[in-house]
Design a protein around this motif. Structure first.
Motif, PDB file in Angstrom:
ATOM      1  N   TYR A   1       0.874  -1.153   0.081  1.00  0.00           N
ATOM      2  CA  TYR A   1      -0.129   0.076   0.192  1.00  0.00           C
ATOM      3  C   TYR A   1       0.843   1.281   0.108  1.00  0.00           C
ATOM      4  O   TYR A   1       0.722   2.151  -0.842  1.00  0.00           O
ATOM      5  CB  TYR A   1      -0.772   0.069   1.246  1.00  0.00           C
ATOM      6  CG  TYR A   1      -2.272   0.153   1.057  1.00  0.00           C
ATOM      7  CD1 TYR A   1      -2.855   1.395   0.385  1.00  0.00           C
ATOM      8  CD2 TYR A   1      -3.202  -0.982   0.954  1.00  0.00           C
ATOM      9  CE1 TYR A   1      -4.126   1.597   0.167  1.00  0.00           C
ATOM     10  CE2 TYR A   1      -4.355  -0.917   0.612  1.00  0.00           C
ATOM     11  CZ  TYR A   1      -4.811   0.241   0.168  1.00  0.00           C
ATOM     12  OH  TYR A   1      -6.183   0.446  -0.168  1.00  0.00           O
TER      13      TYR A   1
ATOM     14  N   THR B   1       2.688   1.663  -3.390  1.00  0.00           N
ATOM     15  CA  THR B   1       1.845   2.251  -4.391  1.00  0.00           C
ATOM     16  C   THR B   1       1.377   3.559  -4.178  1.00  0.00           C
ATOM     17  O   THR B   1       1.431   4.393  -5.223  1.00  0.00           O
ATOM     18  CB  THR B   1       0.531   1.323  -4.322  1.00  0.00           C
ATOM     19  OG1 THR B   1       0.803   0.058  -4.237  1.00  0.00           O
ATOM     20  CG2 THR B   1      -0.355   1.797  -5.750  1.00  0.00           C
ATOM     21  N   ILE B   2       1.213   4.240  -2.993  1.00  0.00           N
ATOM     22  CA  ILE B   2       0.835   5.424  -2.617  1.00  0.00           C
ATOM     23  C   ILE B   2       2.090   6.412  -3.097  1.00  0.00           C
ATOM     24  O   ILE B   2       1.988   7.258  -3.859  1.00  0.00           O
ATOM     25  CB  ILE B   2       0.411   5.661  -1.488  1.00  0.00           C
ATOM     26  CG1 ILE B   2      -0.954   5.183  -1.102  1.00  0.00           C
ATOM     27  CG2 ILE B   2       0.516   7.313  -1.026  1.00  0.00           C
ATOM     28  CD1 ILE B   2      -1.299   5.092   0.422  1.00  0.00           C
TER      29      ILE B   2
ATOM     30  N   GLY C   1       2.407   6.240  -6.853  1.00  0.00           N
ATOM     31  CA  GLY C   1       1.468   7.018  -7.354  1.00  0.00           C
ATOM     32  C   GLY C   1       1.565   8.313  -7.384  1.00  0.00           C
ATOM     33  O   GLY C   1       1.386   9.338  -8.227  1.00  0.00           O
TER      34      GLY C   1
ATOM     35  N   TRP D   1      -1.383   3.648 -10.280  1.00  0.00           N
ATOM     36  CA  TRP D   1      -1.774   2.802  -9.220  1.00  0.00           C
ATOM     37  C   TRP D   1      -1.804   1.146  -9.697  1.00  0.00           C
ATOM     38  O   TRP D   1      -1.514   0.296  -8.993  1.00  0.00           O
ATOM     39  CB  TRP D   1      -3.034   3.247  -8.771  1.00  0.00           C
ATOM     40  CG  TRP D   1      -3.652   2.620  -7.426  1.00  0.00           C
ATOM     41  CD1 TRP D   1      -4.426   1.567  -7.400  1.00  0.00           C
ATOM     42  CD2 TRP D   1      -3.579   3.261  -6.262  1.00  0.00           C
ATOM     43  NE1 TRP D   1      -4.628   1.573  -6.097  1.00  0.00           N
ATOM     44  CE2 TRP D   1      -4.043   2.344  -5.256  1.00  0.00           C
ATOM     45  CE3 TRP D   1      -2.716   4.226  -5.753  1.00  0.00           C
ATOM     46  CZ2 TRP D   1      -4.147   2.523  -3.734  1.00  0.00           C
ATOM     47  CZ3 TRP D   1      -2.644   4.484  -4.380  1.00  0.00           C
ATOM     48  CH2 TRP D   1      -3.345   3.630  -3.585  1.00  0.00           C
TER      49      TRP D   1
ATOM     50  N   THR E   1       4.460  -3.321  -5.269  1.00  0.00           N
ATOM     51  CA  THR E   1       3.287  -2.343  -5.195  1.00  0.00           C
ATOM     52  C   THR E   1       2.121  -3.495  -5.242  1.00  0.00           C
ATOM     53  O   THR E   1       2.249  -4.592  -5.191  1.00  0.00           O
ATOM     54  CB  THR E   1       3.062  -1.464  -6.469  1.00  0.00           C
ATOM     55  OG1 THR E   1       3.278  -2.641  -7.722  1.00  0.00           O
ATOM     56  CG2 THR E   1       4.458  -0.779  -6.478  1.00  0.00           C
TER      57      THR E   1
ATOM     58  N   VAL F   1      -8.947   4.450  -5.065  1.00  0.00           N
ATOM     59  CA  VAL F   1      -9.197   5.061  -6.375  1.00  0.00           C
ATOM     60  C   VAL F   1     -10.646   5.505  -6.216  1.00  0.00           C
ATOM     61  O   VAL F   1     -10.900   6.742  -6.872  1.00  0.00           O
ATOM     62  CB  VAL F   1      -8.848   4.032  -7.267  1.00  0.00           C
ATOM     63  CG1 VAL F   1      -9.327   4.672  -8.810  1.00  0.00           C
ATOM     64  CG2 VAL F   1      -7.339   3.568  -7.064  1.00  0.00           C
TER      65      VAL F   1
END
Lengths: 275, 363
Positions: free
Chosen positions: A69, A72-73, A76, A206, A223, A254
């Motif tokens: 998480y 990925t954040i 992104g 994402w 990710t 999202v």
């Protein structure tokens, strides 16, 4: 009579599209509640015979989902910032100034986006390894940012072109520099475009898989999309209920993001279609 | 207040010539009008003076200072755009205050000046609105307020009345004229409307296809246009142009047209025989009514076929032996079907232009 037929046809189309979109999400959702036995049933059950919340909880602990998480954040957000930082000035220049081969420059920028990731992933892997940047979400963020600059340039350019140049000129005549005119006039007026572009790039980063799967190696560096794939074909086989649970956790931010900015987005995506 | 000198300005876009060797001077404290048809180059010229466009050649001099290469923010020139160019995301107050904030004036001073100018223009009740909540006339006044709130050296107006509807335009013209007279500032006003020029300005500059054709006090330019295009631009309704032949008969000049032969007095003997374009303004043609002398000199028969009344005046069209003539009558006159009339031509108002050079040959 004819109008009625159209109405019915439109209604059927909408129902179909809604089911097309929502059924997979529904199926993902209920699959995450199914037991290991039930996910193998044939025909598959549309409502679980027995609900268990076990997998919704276990996915946070049997793998480093929190790290997925976080990565990925990071990737992104960085990709969105990088793409905006480069595409806003490029889009502004292409929208406001005429220079030789402007159309060619714009098209060349666009072609960078056509490049299949598989064609460049290996050189990029070697490149990042040499720089000791492998397995870092920041590198992924920079990479996603670079890839998505063309989208930013093309979308923002059309937004900037919708803003009459007279506004900036008038502001400069009022006594401000072009830079101030850009920040105080143009940027606030293209905000719907900035929101739309940010969201598109955030969503693309994402869900990106190929780069992330090859450029990350350690479990804590992966990710969400790569993390989800870890549940496939390991010693426990395909753990669809866990996959679906993590997938659901992955798409929630999202959905929330789109929900928050939906007003901007509706205007943003249709901007310029009707004048 | 300042003097503005435009020196030999030329500008091309791609290959197209927009301005060609334009030079003129705007006196300190004067109201000058830049008159020209659409796409004459008026807007480009104003943009060059304001500094948002740079000329290919030539210089802009403001009070002895060459400002050609100075960025717009340092020129202290105000420009009111035809499209008003109000900042849509700012309230009316912030729109008007924008040039003052650029100068970083104390906020009390900004408030005072915005209040003053908005009371002067009667828009003080709109300060809290956004531009999209304003009518066309209100937007125009906000745009003017944003210019007038400044202590600019010169104020440029780019067709500020064009985007208003007809009735509003009449009222705004009167208001603008009153306002400019009371302000004692230097104004350069671009317009395609000859009435604007006649009603308001001390000086008029006729711009046509990027060239300055004539300049001077509006009455002078109106009465004695040097070029046929000046006569066309500076007339409403459009001036009548008639092919004519000048012949010398027994030491007298006679102008032959399809519908009338006009004998000229001797002082035109400077003119040579040959073809000319005769120009006569619609208000210098008069309908002769029944009972008046039918054998009136310099009158001819024509068939009126269309009239329309504008306010208390009438625009009429007549056919005189195949030539279409426009008349501007200072009274209301309606016909329901074509009517044969006599038309009197005021010979003292006739202008003759050369067919090739289009320059005025007479008077």
């Amino acid at each position: 009579m004819k109008a009625n037929i159209w109405k019915v046809a439109t209604l059927i189309a909408f129902v179909f599209l809604t089911l097309w979109t929502l059924l997979p999400i529904y199926y993902a959702f209920i699959t995450a509640f199914k037991s290991r036995i039930e996910i193998t049933y044939w025909p598959p059950t549309l409502i679980p015979t027995e609900f268990t919340s076990h997998y919704w909880i276990i996915v946070w602990f049997d793998r480093p989902t929190v790290a997925y998480y976080r990565n990925t954040i990071i990737a992104g957000v960085i990709s969105t910032l990088v793409a905006l930082a480069f595409s806003i000035p490029t889009a502004y220049t292409c929208a406001r100034f005429s220079f030789r081969n402007r159309a060619d420059v714009l098209f060349t920028i666009l072609t960078f986006r056509f490049l299949p990731p598989a064609a460049v992933v290996l050189p990029i892997y070697i490149f990042l390894r040499q720089l000791a940047l492998l397995d870092m979400p920041i590198s992924l963020g920079l990479l996603y940012g670079a890839i998505n600059i063309p989208i930013g340039v093309w979308v923002l350019r059309s937004y900037i072109r919708e803003i009459p140049p007279e506004l900036e000129e008038s502001y400069m005549i009022d006594g401000y520099s072009r830079l101030r005119a850009f920040f105080n006039i143009t940027l606030p007026l293209i905000r719907p475009g900035l929101v739309a572009v940010s969201l598109i790039i955030l969503a693309l980063s994402w869900g990106e898989f190929i780069f992330a799967s090859i450029l990350t190696t350690s479990p804590a560096g992966k990710t969400l999309p790569v993390g989800i794939s870890e549940y496939m074909g390991g010693e426990w086989g395909y753990e669809w209920n866990k996959i679906m649970a993590v997938t659901f956790y992955a798409i929630i931010p999202v959905i929330i993001a789109f929900f928050i900015v939906r007003k901007h987005l509706a205007r943003g995506l249709t901007f310029g279609i009707v004048r | 207040m300042a003097r503005l000198r435009v020196e030999k300005i030329s500008k091309k876009f791609d290959r197209e010539r927009i301005l060609e060797d334009v030079s003129f001077e705007v006196g300190s404290g004067s109201f000058s009008t830049l008159l020209g048809p659409p796409s004459a180059g008026k807007t480009t010229l104003l943009r060059i003076i304001a500094g948002v466009e740079s000329p290919d050649e030539g210089r802009i001099i403001l009070d002895q200072e060459d400002i050609t290469n100075i960025p717009p923010k340092d020129r202290n020139i105000a420009l009111v755009y035809q499209t008003f160019a109000l900042y849509p995301h700012m309230k009316v107050y912030d729109n008007i205050a924008s040039p003052l904030k650029a100068k970083k004036l104390p906020s009390a001073e900004i408030r005072r000046r915005v209040r003053e100018v908005s009371e002067f223009l009667n828009i003080h009740h709109l300060l809290d609105r956004y531009p999209r909540e304003l009518s066309g006339g209100e937007k125009q006044r906000v745009a003017i307020a944003r210019a007038l709130v400044r202590d600019a050296k010169i104020y440029l107006f780019d067709e500020p009345l064009t985007n208003l509807d007809y009735k509003l335009r009449e009222a705004a013209r009167t208001e603008l004229k009153k306002m400019c007279k009371s302000l004692k500032v230097t104004i350069l006003y671009a317009t395609p409307d000859p009435i604007d020029a006649l009603a308001m300005s001390d000086n008029v500059y006729i711009l046509f296809r990027g060239r300055l054709l004539q300049s001077g006090p509006p009455r002078e330019v109106y009465n004695l246009p040097n070029d046929i295009n000046v006569a066309k631009v500076f007339s409403y309704p459009t001036i009548n142009l008639i092919d004519a032949n000048l012949e010398i008969r027994e030491n007298k000049a006679v102008l032959i047209t399809p519908f009338i032969n006009i004998a000229f007095s001797t002082h035109v003997s400077a003119l040579t025989e040959g073809r000319y374009l005769l120009a006569i303004r619609p208000h210098d043609l008069h309908v002769v009514f029944d009972g008046e002398d039918v054998s009136l000199a310099n009158s001819f028969k024509a068939r009126l076929y269309l009239t329309y009344v504008i306010g208390s005046e009438t625009i009429a069209y007549a056919d005189a032996n195949g030539v279409t003539l426009a008349l501007h009558l200072p009274y209301i006159y309606r016909i329901t079907e074509p009517k044969d009339v006599r038309i009197f031509i005021d010979v003292s108002k006739i202008l003759l232009f050369d067919v090739k050079s289009l320059k005025r040959m007479y008077p």
